[in-house]
Design a protein around this motif. Structure first.
Motif, short mmCIF file in Angstrom:
data_model
loop_
_atom_site.label_atom_id
_atom_site.label_comp_id
_atom_site.label_asym_id
_atom_site.label_seq_id
_atom_site.Cartn_x
_atom_site.Cartn_y
_atom_site.Cartn_z
N SER A 1 0.81 -1.22 0.00
CA SER A 1 0.00 0.00 0.00
C SER A 1 0.85 1.27 0.00
CB SER A 1 -0.93 0.01 1.22
OG SER A 1 -1.81 -1.10 1.21
N PHE A 2 2.17 1.11 -0.08
CA PHE A 2 3.08 2.25 -0.04
C PHE A 2 4.02 2.21 -1.23
CE2 PHE A 2 1.52 1.57 4.19
CZ PHE A 2 1.31 2.85 4.67
N PRO A 3 3.53 2.63 -2.40
CA PRO A 3 4.37 2.65 -3.60
C PRO A 3 5.65 3.46 -3.37
CG PRO A 3 2.08 3.12 -4.15
CD PRO A 3 2.17 3.15 -2.65
N GLY A 4 6.76 2.90 -3.82
CA GLY A 4 8.04 3.58 -3.66
C GLY A 4 8.82 3.16 -2.43
N ILE A 5 8.22 2.31 -1.59
CA ILE A 5 8.93 1.90 -0.37
C ILE A 5 10.24 1.20 -0.69
CG2 ILE A 5 7.69 -0.31 -0.22
CD1 ILE A 5 8.80 1.86 2.76
N GLU A 6 10.31 0.56 -1.87
CA GLU A 6 11.51 -0.19 -2.23
C GLU A 6 12.69 0.74 -2.54
OE1 GLU A 6 9.35 0.88 -5.87
OE2 GLU A 6 8.76 -0.08 -3.97
N ARG A 7 12.41 2.01 -2.86
CA ARG A 7 13.51 2.92 -3.15
C ARG A 7 13.77 3.92 -2.01
NH1 ARG A 7 9.43 4.68 -6.91
NH2 ARG A 7 8.63 6.78 -6.43
N PHE A 8 12.99 3.81 -0.95
CA PHE A 8 13.19 4.68 0.20
C PHE A 8 14.54 4.37 0.86
CE2 PHE A 8 12.52 5.46 4.84
CZ PHE A 8 12.47 6.84 4.78
N LYS A 9 15.39 5.37 1.01
CA LYS A 9 16.75 5.17 1.51
C LYS A 9 16.86 5.21 3.03
CE LYS A 9 19.37 6.69 -2.53
NZ LYS A 9 20.43 7.62 -3.04
N GLY A 10 15.80 5.65 3.69
CA GLY A 10 15.84 5.70 5.14
C GLY A 10 15.56 4.34 5.76
N GLN A 11 15.33 4.37 7.06
CA GLN A 11 15.04 3.15 7.80
C GLN A 11 13.53 3.05 8.02
OE1 GLN A 11 16.57 3.29 11.78
NE2 GLN A 11 15.98 1.19 12.31
N THR B 1 9.39 8.47 -1.99
CA THR B 1 10.57 8.59 -2.85
C THR B 1 11.78 8.18 -2.03
OG1 THR B 1 11.10 10.88 -2.28
CG2 THR B 1 9.43 10.54 -3.99
N GLU B 2 12.95 8.49 -2.51
CA GLU B 2 14.17 8.09 -1.80
C GLU B 2 14.25 8.76 -0.42
OE1 GLU B 2 17.41 8.99 -4.38
OE2 GLU B 2 17.15 7.17 -5.58
N THR B 3 13.76 10.00 -0.34
CA THR B 3 13.92 10.73 0.92
C THR B 3 12.66 11.46 1.38
OG1 THR B 3 14.73 12.68 -0.27
CG2 THR B 3 16.39 11.10 0.51
N SER B 4 11.58 11.32 0.65
CA SER B 4 10.39 12.11 0.99
C SER B 4 9.12 11.27 0.94
CB SER B 4 10.25 13.30 0.03
OG SER B 4 10.05 12.85 -1.30
N ILE C 1 12.75 12.71 5.05
CA ILE C 1 12.27 11.72 6.02
C ILE C 1 13.39 10.71 6.28
CG2 ILE C 1 10.57 9.92 6.49
CD1 ILE C 1 9.39 12.71 6.45
N ASP C 2 13.74 10.55 7.53
CA ASP C 2 14.82 9.63 7.90
C ASP C 2 14.30 8.25 8.27
OD1 ASP C 2 17.10 11.57 7.87
OD2 ASP C 2 15.93 12.50 9.49
#
Length: 548
Positions: free
Chosen positions: A159-169, A307-310, A322-323
């Motif tokens: 349900s969270f598109p883009g979670i795979e490219r999120f660089k945070g924890q 996204t990677e950071t947002s 977002i960390d």
């Protein structure tokens, strides 16, 4: 008649079940996979697979007078809302008082529970356990599953598109323990339940910024209610339940809206439920509004994309840098030791008769304790479940036919989905529970307790007490509906129940009055109002009878 009973789990449900088994003369054996009692309420620094996990600061959302076992009040010096360590202390006192530890096999994992070959005639079960690397098999006459439903985390990553490219924890809330290590971070908490709110509030004291994302919003209430009393001793009264039947539904909804917004405007704080009358249990948090008020927490809508950071939200707003993401998205049900699907969850319906018994078994020798989420304290609920179950095992109570049980299950779930009620401070307010994952186990509090009590024969009859003990009757009707009420009559009657009811105010106030003050003589106006309220009810009933 069942004699040997296997109890799986030594948390609050397991301890209550053990005592009920002993009270009924059964022979229980409890299997606990850890080294100690307490279950969910025993804090451990490390998260372990297959075990419940809480954060260090967890405090109960229900007060001690509403959460104690029915024949064992908590010490009067205990605070009204307990830190998890204090609640665990109460469990230890309880277990010692009733000598329950001797029935528990610690560090023993239940590997499987299956029907004995002659189950159709004997109702027996084969239980395989493992301890210190050794497997053991044993036959039991009955099973009580008390392993809880806060073990297997539910993380809907799809349900969270883009979670795979999120660089945070990112992690589930069960991994969270304390706020150290989150200093200066930008943190997104997904969810608006009690855990989500607690974690967001605690992290906001260390983090640079905390965001809390909610799809539907939620009512939020504090632990403190009228005159500073705990919320649940004001909420859960039989007097308030009466309004459910006598007031028009539209008036009830309006009063609920006003009551829930008395503390603060949920609309102004971005928390107002999307559908005010379609909701899960209210969030109990004393600090969330204040943290929102000065910007430490910002309430956001549903996450549309990462996204990677947002995080991009469905209202079009974006939060950058977002960390960390904390998924406070609840739990799924898991009973890996069951070889057959005795506990079925299909289309968000739990197929258990009165939330306890599977209806399709030839013999009623299997029960789930605590697989429920009442809008009130879980402790009196599981105790009444265990009292009923052990009497069914013993043959003193009987269950109806499978067809009747299935009809009851369907009717109960339709009622829960269509229209049920949630308590407000003066009344039971019309609300819809809905069909979300977190709401599958919800049930109405006093109605469900009375339903179980009626099965056992321990539901107090107000009119009977009004005639023979008016003082007690007033407490039963206008006072908090706590567990002592179910020890006044019938099987398991406790001679201390009346005294416990009449002295509960003393135990509530004891830990608060730590500074000596000169007593003032105030006229008991509240008592007079209760008398007038009772007279109004009698007049209303009499008028309605005349009308018909």
């Amino acid at each position: 008649m069942a004699k040997k009973v296997a109890v799986i789990g030594a948390g609050v449900s397991g301890l209550a079940s053990l005592k009920c088994c002993v009270d009924e003369g059964l022979e229980p054996t409890c299997f606990e996979r850890t080294e100690d009692i307490g279950g969910l309420w025993r804090f451990k620094e490390n998260v372990e697979d297959g075990q419940a996990s809480i954060y260090q600061s967890v405090i109960t959302n229900t007060s001690k007078e509403m959460s104690c076992f029915s024949d064992f009040p908590m010490p009067e010096h205990f605070p009204n809302f307990l830190h998890n360590s204090k609640l665990l202390e109460y469990f230890r006192i309880f277990a010692k008082k009733f000598d329950l530890l001797k029935y528990i096999q610690f560090q023993t994992t239940v590997l499987s529970v299956k029907k004995h070959p002659d189950f159709s005639s004997s109702g027996q079960w084969e239980v395989v356990t493992e301890s210190n690397g050794k497997e053991q098999r044993a036959v039991f006459d009955a099973i009580m599953v008390c392993s809880g439903h806060h073990i297997l985390p539910h993380i809907p990553l799809e349900s969270f598109p883009g979670i795979e490219r999120f660089k945070g924890q990112y992690f589930h809330s069960r991994q969270y323990k304390h706020p150290e290590g989150f200093e200066g971070k930008h943190i997104l908490v997904i969810g608006i339940g009690n855990s989500a709110s607690d974690i967001a509030v605690e992290l906001s004291k260390k983090a640079a910024q905390v965001f809390i994302s909610t799809r539907h919003g939620s009512w939020v209430m504090g632990r403190i209610s009228e005159d500073g009393y705990p919320w649940d001793v004001i909420f859960h009264t039989r007097f308030s339940s009466m309004f459910r039947n006598v007031l028009p539904r539209t008036i009830v909804k309006q009063m609920m809206d006003q009551q829930m917004n008395r503390w603060f405007s949920h609309e102004n704080y971005g928390l107002e439920p999307q559908n005010k009358y379609l909701m899960k249990e209210p969030v109990v948090n004393d600090d969330l509004p204040s943290r929102i008020l000065y910007g430490a927490i910002k309430v956001k809508s549903r996450v549309k994309e990462l996204t990677e950071t947002s995080a991009i939200f469905e209202d079009g707003t974006v939060e950058e840098n977002i960390d960390i993401i904390v998924f406070a998205t609840g739990y799924t049900f898991s009973f890996p030791f069951l070889e057959e699907s005795f506990v079925k969850v299909e289309e968000n319906m739990v197929s258990l008769y009165k939330c306890v018994f599977p209806p399709h078994l030839e013999k009623s020798t299997f029960a789930c304790i605590g697989l429920i989420q009442p809008l009130g304290s879980i402790f009196p609920t599981v105790e009444l479940q265990a009292r009923w179950v052990t009497r069914v095992f013993k043959g003193l109570c009987t269950l109806p036919s499978e067809r009747t049980m299935m009809e009851d299950i369907i009717k109960r779930n339709e009622k829960r989905i269509d229209l049920t009620f949630c308590e407000s401070a003066f009344l039971l307010s019309s609300l819809r529970f809905g069909k979300s994952q977190s709401q599958i186990l919800q049930t109405n509090y006093i109605d469900y307790l009375d339903e179980l009590a009626s099965e056992i024969g321990v539901k107090p009859h107000f009119l009977s007490f009004l005639l023979k003990d008016p003082k007690l009757a007033m407490k039963l009707y206008f006072g908090p509906c706590n567990s002592y009420q179910y020890r006044l009559v019938g099987p398991g009657q406790w001679e201390g129940a009346r005294h416990a009811i009449l002295t509960q105010k003393q135990r509530i106030l004891k830990p608060l009055k730590t500074r000596a003050l000169q007593e003032s003589a105030n006229f008991p106006v509240s008592f007079l109002l209760k008398i007038l309220g009772l007279l109004a009810v009698v007049v209303a009933i009499f008028s309605r009878l005349q009308w018909f």
